[in-house]
Write an enzyme that holds these catalytic residues in place. Structure first.
Site, PDB file in Angstrom:
ATOM      1  N   ILE A 135       8.910  -1.459   8.531  1.00 35.07           N
ATOM      2  CA  ILE A 135       7.471  -1.645   8.346  1.00 35.07           C
ATOM      3  C   ILE A 135       7.155  -1.873   6.869  1.00 35.07           C
ATOM      4  O   ILE A 135       6.046  -2.296   6.535  1.00 35.07           O
ATOM      5  CB  ILE A 135       6.658  -0.454   8.881  1.00 35.07           C
ATOM      6  N   ASP A 136       8.119  -1.618   5.984  1.00 39.88           N
ATOM      7  CA  ASP A 136       7.885  -1.784   4.547  1.00 39.88           C
ATOM      8  C   ASP A 136       8.019  -3.229   4.078  1.00 39.88           C
ATOM      9  O   ASP A 136       7.603  -3.561   2.961  1.00 39.88           O
ATOM     10  CB  ASP A 136       8.867  -0.922   3.747  1.00 39.88           C
ATOM     11  N   ARG A 275     -12.008  12.843   0.342  1.00 40.17           N
ATOM     12  CA  ARG A 275     -11.133  13.336   1.396  1.00 40.17           C
ATOM     13  C   ARG A 275      -9.864  12.487   1.434  1.00 40.17           C
ATOM     14  O   ARG A 275      -9.901  11.273   1.204  1.00 40.17           O
ATOM     15  CB  ARG A 275     -11.816  13.262   2.764  1.00 40.17           C
TER      16      ARG A 275
END
Length: 357
Positions: A135-136, A275
């Site tokens: 996925i990189d 957040r």
């Protein structure tokens, strides 16, 4: 012509592994007399001799299935020639089991570490073909790896969903995207998700510049900000450290992830409600996208063609619109990082997106 093919999936899982396995198998069955051996849990299964002869039926219905029907495990390349407490010579064991399975070739699906071990085995005289999975998207010599586009879709959806709650509550949301050394996934999903700040491992950031971007948005009556940060991003001070020094400094500071740190810093520096969101392994899971199903199938078919032609010691690649292959010896161990002058970086900057530098 008869070919007995071993297949393994190594390293982290990602969408498209099963689609690629299917592509290899179905094309091989069509092109020549093929027998396929499934090796369990990557190189661990090859080392320990855990395998099974596969049936044609096992490759049906797996195009859309996430994960891998063969199982996967991480067996670090750095340990491959190391004799550990179990006294197993891993390279000798892999060669022995390759012979015991009576293989004509081995097909390995994996990322950089998998390709380095594949090249090692090729240098040891085994017939090996690599297939680029991660996925990189950080494997040298291919424009894209299978699994990347699906992860981009997932990460973008995360950003989209966070966007709405950020706007509703007037919060600054820091979303930590997978990518320890390469920032391709963060760059693509950050652009697709409309992030205001994108922080990559390749471009060390200054937290003051990130804070300036958040403050500027607030002055323009935009009371929320979206920051997409790669898990391997580091600030300019950390970038000057050696890895062990950086790890020690983070441990001393109680480092619990880059997103949490940035959210805390922005809360203190700007006074915003910030957040951190860490989608983590969600980005690896689920069914592959249509793009990845097509790419995986193309890669698998090309691997079968290479087997038919007896061409080994290579890994499949996408260059432009062409499915091709590279020598394992020329790409193994070379990471493909995001260049500072990459067109996508220029696009981001021209859109007013801060890269934190």
């Amino acid at each position: 012509m008869k070919r007995r093919i071993g297949i393994l999936t190594a390293g982290g899982d990602c969408p498209g592994l099963n689609a690629t396995i299917r592509g290899v198998a179905k094309a091989a069955y069509e092109m020549f007399d093929a027998e396929i051996v499934g090796i369990a849990d990557g190189y661990r299964g090859l080392i320990e001799g855990e395998w099974q002869e596969m049936k044609r039926s096992q490759f049906s219905g797996i195009l859309t299935l996430g994960g891998t029907i063969l199982g996967s495990a991480r067996t670090p390349f750095r340990n491959m020639r190391l004799i550990e407490d179990d006294n197993v010579d891993k390279v000798a064991a892999m060669k022995k089991n390759y012979a015991a399975m009576k293989l004509d070739c081995l097909v390995t699906l994996g990322g950089n570490g998998t390709h380095k071990t594949a090249n090692l085995l090729a240098e040891e005289g085994l017939n090996v073909i690599g297939l680029p999975k991660t996925i990189d998207n950080d494997i040298y010599g291919t424009d894209f790896t299978f699994g990347f586009h699906t992860a981009v879709d997932i990460a973008t959806e995360v950003i989209d969903r966070i966007h709405t709650t950020a706007a509703s509550h007037g919060r600054t949301m820091v979303i930590e995207i997978m990518g320890n050394k390469a920032g391709w996934l963060t760059l693509y999903s950050g652009l697709a998700g409309g992030a205001d700040v994108i922080l990559l491992p390749e471009i060390p950031y200054d937290i003051k510049e990130v804070a300036k971007c958040v403050e500027k948005r607030a002055k323009n009556n935009k009371d929320f900000s979206i920051i997409a940060v790669a898990e391997g991003a580091m600030d300019k001070k950390e970038a000057k450290m050696k890895r062990k020094e950086r790890e020690a400094a983070r441990a001393e500071a109680g480092f619990n992830g880059v997103a949490n740190r940035i959210a805390k810093q922005l809360s203190e520096m700007v006074g915003v409600e910030a957040r951190a969101v860490v989608p983590g392994h969600i980005q690896r899971g689920g069914s592959p996208s249509a793009y990845d199903r097509v790419l995986a199938t193309q890669f698998g078919v090309h691997a079968a063609q290479l087997i038919k032609n007896g061409e080994y010691g290579v890994t499949v690649a996408l260059v432009g619109n062409t499915i091709t292959h590279n020598k394992l010896s020329e790409i193994a161990g070379i990471p493909k990082l995001v260049p500072a002058d990459h067109q996508m970086i220029e696009v981001a900057r021209d859109m007013g997106i801060s890269m934190g530098d």
